[in-house]
Design a protein around this motif. Structure first.
Motif, PDB file in Angstrom:
ATOM      1  N   ARG A  53       2.477   8.683  -2.595  1.00  0.00           N
ATOM      2  CA  ARG A  53       1.975   7.345  -2.293  1.00  0.00           C
ATOM      3  C   ARG A  53       0.484   7.321  -2.606  1.00  0.00           C
ATOM      4  NH1 ARG A  53       3.663   2.989   0.284  1.00  0.00           N
ATOM      5  NH2 ARG A  53       5.595   4.009   0.916  1.00  0.00           N
ATOM      6  N   LEU A  54       0.083   6.371  -3.440  1.00  0.00           N
ATOM      7  CA  LEU A  54      -1.312   6.252  -3.855  1.00  0.00           C
ATOM      8  C   LEU A  54      -2.081   5.240  -3.019  1.00  0.00           C
ATOM      9  CD1 LEU A  54      -0.670   6.149  -7.709  1.00  0.00           C
ATOM     10  CD2 LEU A  54      -1.461   8.127  -6.379  1.00  0.00           C
ATOM     11  N   LEU A  55      -1.371   4.231  -2.519  1.00  0.00           N
ATOM     12  CA  LEU A  55      -2.006   3.133  -1.799  1.00  0.00           C
ATOM     13  C   LEU A  55      -1.272   2.856  -0.496  1.00  0.00           C
ATOM     14  CD1 LEU A  55      -2.337   0.678  -4.826  1.00  0.00           C
ATOM     15  CD2 LEU A  55      -4.193   2.027  -3.853  1.00  0.00           C
ATOM     16  N   GLU A  56      -2.043   2.537   0.514  1.00  0.00           N
ATOM     17  CA  GLU A  56      -1.480   2.042   1.767  1.00  0.00           C
ATOM     18  C   GLU A  56      -1.634   0.529   1.767  1.00  0.00           C
ATOM     19  OE1 GLU A  56       0.183   3.617   3.864  1.00  0.00           O
ATOM     20  OE2 GLU A  56      -0.329   5.738   3.575  1.00  0.00           O
ATOM     21  N   ARG A  57      -0.541  -0.190   1.882  1.00  0.00           N
ATOM     22  CA  ARG A  57      -0.553  -1.649   1.843  1.00  0.00           C
ATOM     23  C   ARG A  57      -0.295  -2.207   3.242  1.00  0.00           C
ATOM     24  NH1 ARG A  57       1.923   0.918  -2.178  1.00  0.00           N
ATOM     25  NH2 ARG A  57       1.698   0.277  -4.362  1.00  0.00           N
ATOM     26  N   ASN A  58      -1.114  -3.146   3.667  1.00  0.00           N
ATOM     27  CA  ASN A  58      -0.888  -3.836   4.939  1.00  0.00           C
ATOM     28  C   ASN A  58      -1.436  -5.247   4.836  1.00  0.00           C
ATOM     29  OD1 ASN A  58      -3.756  -3.729   5.516  1.00  0.00           O
ATOM     30  ND2 ASN A  58      -3.455  -1.564   6.045  1.00  0.00           N
ATOM     31  N   ARG A  59      -1.351  -5.987   5.918  1.00  0.00           N
ATOM     32  CA  ARG A  59      -1.772  -7.385   5.879  1.00  0.00           C
ATOM     33  C   ARG A  59      -3.260  -7.537   5.606  1.00  0.00           C
ATOM     34  NH1 ARG A  59       1.477 -10.144  10.997  1.00  0.00           N
ATOM     35  NH2 ARG A  59       3.603  -9.847  10.158  1.00  0.00           N
ATOM     36  N   ARG A  60      -4.038  -6.544   5.977  1.00  0.00           N
ATOM     37  CA  ARG A  60      -5.477  -6.640   5.778  1.00  0.00           C
ATOM     38  C   ARG A  60      -5.890  -6.314   4.347  1.00  0.00           C
ATOM     39  NH1 ARG A  60      -7.597  -2.831  10.482  1.00  0.00           N
ATOM     40  NH2 ARG A  60      -5.826  -1.640   9.676  1.00  0.00           N
ATOM     41  N   GLY A  61      -4.999  -5.715   3.576  1.00  0.00           N
ATOM     42  CA  GLY A  61      -5.349  -5.400   2.207  1.00  0.00           C
ATOM     43  C   GLY A  61      -4.762  -4.083   1.762  1.00  0.00           C
ATOM     44  N   VAL A  62      -5.530  -3.359   0.945  1.00  0.00           N
ATOM     45  CA  VAL A  62      -5.076  -2.124   0.331  1.00  0.00           C
ATOM     46  C   VAL A  62      -6.085  -1.031   0.620  1.00  0.00           C
ATOM     47  CG1 VAL A  62      -4.517  -1.006  -1.864  1.00  0.00           C
ATOM     48  CG2 VAL A  62      -3.904  -3.393  -1.507  1.00  0.00           C
ATOM     49  N   ALA A  63      -5.595   0.169   0.898  1.00  0.00           N
ATOM     50  CA  ALA A  63      -6.464   1.327   1.119  1.00  0.00           C
ATOM     51  C   ALA A  63      -5.922   2.503   0.324  1.00  0.00           C
ATOM     52  CB  ALA A  63      -6.520   1.685   2.611  1.00  0.00           C
ATOM     53  N   LEU A  64      -6.815   3.377  -0.115  1.00  0.00           N
ATOM     54  CA  LEU A  64      -6.421   4.547  -0.886  1.00  0.00           C
ATOM     55  C   LEU A  64      -5.944   5.654   0.041  1.00  0.00           C
ATOM     56  CD1 LEU A  64      -9.345   4.751  -3.472  1.00  0.00           C
ATOM     57  CD2 LEU A  64      -6.967   4.216  -3.977  1.00  0.00           C
ATOM     58  N   THR A  65      -4.883   6.333  -0.350  1.00  0.00           N
ATOM     59  CA  THR A  65      -4.478   7.558   0.327  1.00  0.00           C
ATOM     60  C   THR A  65      -5.298   8.711  -0.238  1.00  0.00           C
ATOM     61  OG1 THR A  65      -2.794   8.081  -1.324  1.00  0.00           O
ATOM     62  CG2 THR A  65      -2.125   6.670   0.524  1.00  0.00           C
ATOM     63  N   GLY A  66      -5.106   9.905   0.305  1.00  0.00           N
ATOM     64  CA  GLY A  66      -5.788  11.073  -0.244  1.00  0.00           C
ATOM     65  C   GLY A  66      -5.429  11.298  -1.707  1.00  0.00           C
ATOM     66  N   ALA A  67      -4.135  11.128  -2.033  1.00  0.00           N
ATOM     67  CA  ALA A  67      -3.700  11.269  -3.419  1.00  0.00           C
ATOM     68  C   ALA A  67      -4.315  10.183  -4.295  1.00  0.00           C
ATOM     69  CB  ALA A  67      -2.172  11.205  -3.500  1.00  0.00           C
ATOM     70  N   GLY A  68      -4.450   8.978  -3.745  1.00  0.00           N
ATOM     71  CA  GLY A  68      -5.065   7.891  -4.491  1.00  0.00           C
ATOM     72  C   GLY A  68      -6.526   8.150  -4.793  1.00  0.00           C
ATOM     73  N   GLU A  69      -7.247   8.723  -3.812  1.00  0.00           N
ATOM     74  CA  GLU A  69      -8.653   9.087  -4.043  1.00  0.00           C
ATOM     75  C   GLU A  69      -8.758  10.070  -5.200  1.00  0.00           C
ATOM     76  OE1 GLU A  69     -11.413   8.066  -2.759  1.00  0.00           O
ATOM     77  OE2 GLU A  69     -10.977   7.134  -0.809  1.00  0.00           O
ATOM     78  N   THR A  70      -7.846  11.056  -5.225  1.00  0.00           N
ATOM     79  CA  THR A  70      -7.866  12.048  -6.300  1.00  0.00           C
ATOM     80  C   THR A  70      -7.607  11.394  -7.647  1.00  0.00           C
ATOM     81  OG1 THR A  70      -7.131  13.818  -4.830  1.00  0.00           O
ATOM     82  CG2 THR A  70      -6.750  14.130  -7.187  1.00  0.00           C
ATOM     83  N   LEU A  71      -6.597  10.511  -7.704  1.00  0.00           N
ATOM     84  CA  LEU A  71      -6.282   9.879  -8.988  1.00  0.00           C
ATOM     85  C   LEU A  71      -7.397   8.938  -9.428  1.00  0.00           C
ATOM     86  CD1 LEU A  71      -4.323   9.579 -11.293  1.00  0.00           C
ATOM     87  CD2 LEU A  71      -3.169   7.748 -10.033  1.00  0.00           C
TER      88      LEU A  71
END
Length: 287
Positions: free
Chosen positions: A49-67
């Motif tokens: 999982r690269l992104l965490e999606r919620n009602r407030r928006g999008v956040a990077l996961t640890g893997a997403g930060e690396t990519l």
């Protein structure tokens, strides 16, 4: 699957930087639904999982930060390859291949060293044409990474040489550049704190990574603008000692007693195999 397409990286980097699918889609010039599907397919292919999606928006996961970090570097590399290949395949007016190097330099510094380097290199047999490309305070590294420049004059501690090869050329002190009529212009030395706290004379701001740092000082776009604003009493600036070479009669230079020394390096991408670049570096280290 251990391979990524540049298109996938562009999509992901846009979403990761905007942290908003709508803004990223607008930036990419595409509709949001296919962008969302592309990111979901990328996550499935990579198995993370690269992104965490919620009602407030999008956040990077640890893997997403690396990519994001690796993706920016990969996109810079592909852009650099295209730019340098196009430059290498350029032709002069007679249709012959054009041997050219682009040298990035911080505007308003290292004038004497730069002039000596250009003159000495031009005297070498078969010297390439050197295009001098002025840059902002910390842009030389970015210009090397994305291929706008082949080589750069960089200044520690302001520039990071991480990821580049380089040779040390010169060490010098720093000066405050002030309007000639300012009361502090008569001082023998100043401190950084004194220069940064002069009422009505805020320090000029250069772009860093495409953005200006916060502060009351004017945003500077080129050396002539800065020189004029200092002469008019609108701003002050801090430069290496060698900047004295471009000062006007309306300017004053005062040594800074507590500023760290500035070390000028000639730097280039570690993977470069350019013979013209190698000769330019040899010329620089002989000066």
């Amino acid at each position: 699957m251990d391979t990524l397409e540049s298109r996938e990286l562009r999509y992901f980097v846009a979403v990761a930087e905007e942290l908003h699918f709508g803004r990223a889609a607008e930036r990419l010039g595409m509709a949001q639904p296919p962008l969302s599907r592309a990111i979901q397919q990328l996550e499935r292919r990579l198995g993370v999982r690269l992104l965490e999606r919620n009602r407030r928006g999008v956040a990077l996961t640890g893997a997403g930060e690396t990519l994001l970090h690796e993706g920016r570097a990969a996109l810079d590399a592909t852009t650099a390859a295209a730019r340098r290949t196009r430059r290498a395949g350029g032709a002069d007016g007679s249709g012959r291949p054009r041997n050219r190097l682009v040298l990035a330099v911080k505007a308003a510094s290292s004038h004497e060293l730069l002039q000596k380097l250009l003159d000495a290199y031009a005297a070498e047999p078969g010297a390439a044409e050197v295009e001098v490309l002025p840059s902002g305070t910390c842009e030389q590294g970015e210009m090397l990474r994305d291929g706008r420049a082949d080589v750069a004059l960089m200044h520690a501690p302001f520039n990071s040489l991480a990821g580049f090869d380089g040779e040390e050329l010169m060490t010098e002190g720093q000066i405050a550049v002030l309007p000639a009529g300012h009361p502090l212009a008569a001082r023998a030395t100043l401190t950084l704190a004194e220069v940064g706290a002069v009422p009505g004379l805020p320090l000029a701001r250069w772009s860093r990574d495409g953005a200006y740092p916060p502060g009351p000082g004017p945003e500077i776009h080129d050396q002539r603008q800065l020189a004029q604003l200092i002469a008019l009493g609108r701003t002050a600036a801090v430069f290496p000692e060698s900047a004295r070479a471009w000062l006007w009669a309306e300017h004053a230079a005062v040594p800074l007693s507590d500023a760290p020394p500035v070390v000028t390096h000639i730097a280039w991408p570690a993977h470069s195999r350019s013979l013209a670049l190698a000769e330019l570096v040899r010329t620089a280290t002989r000066l």
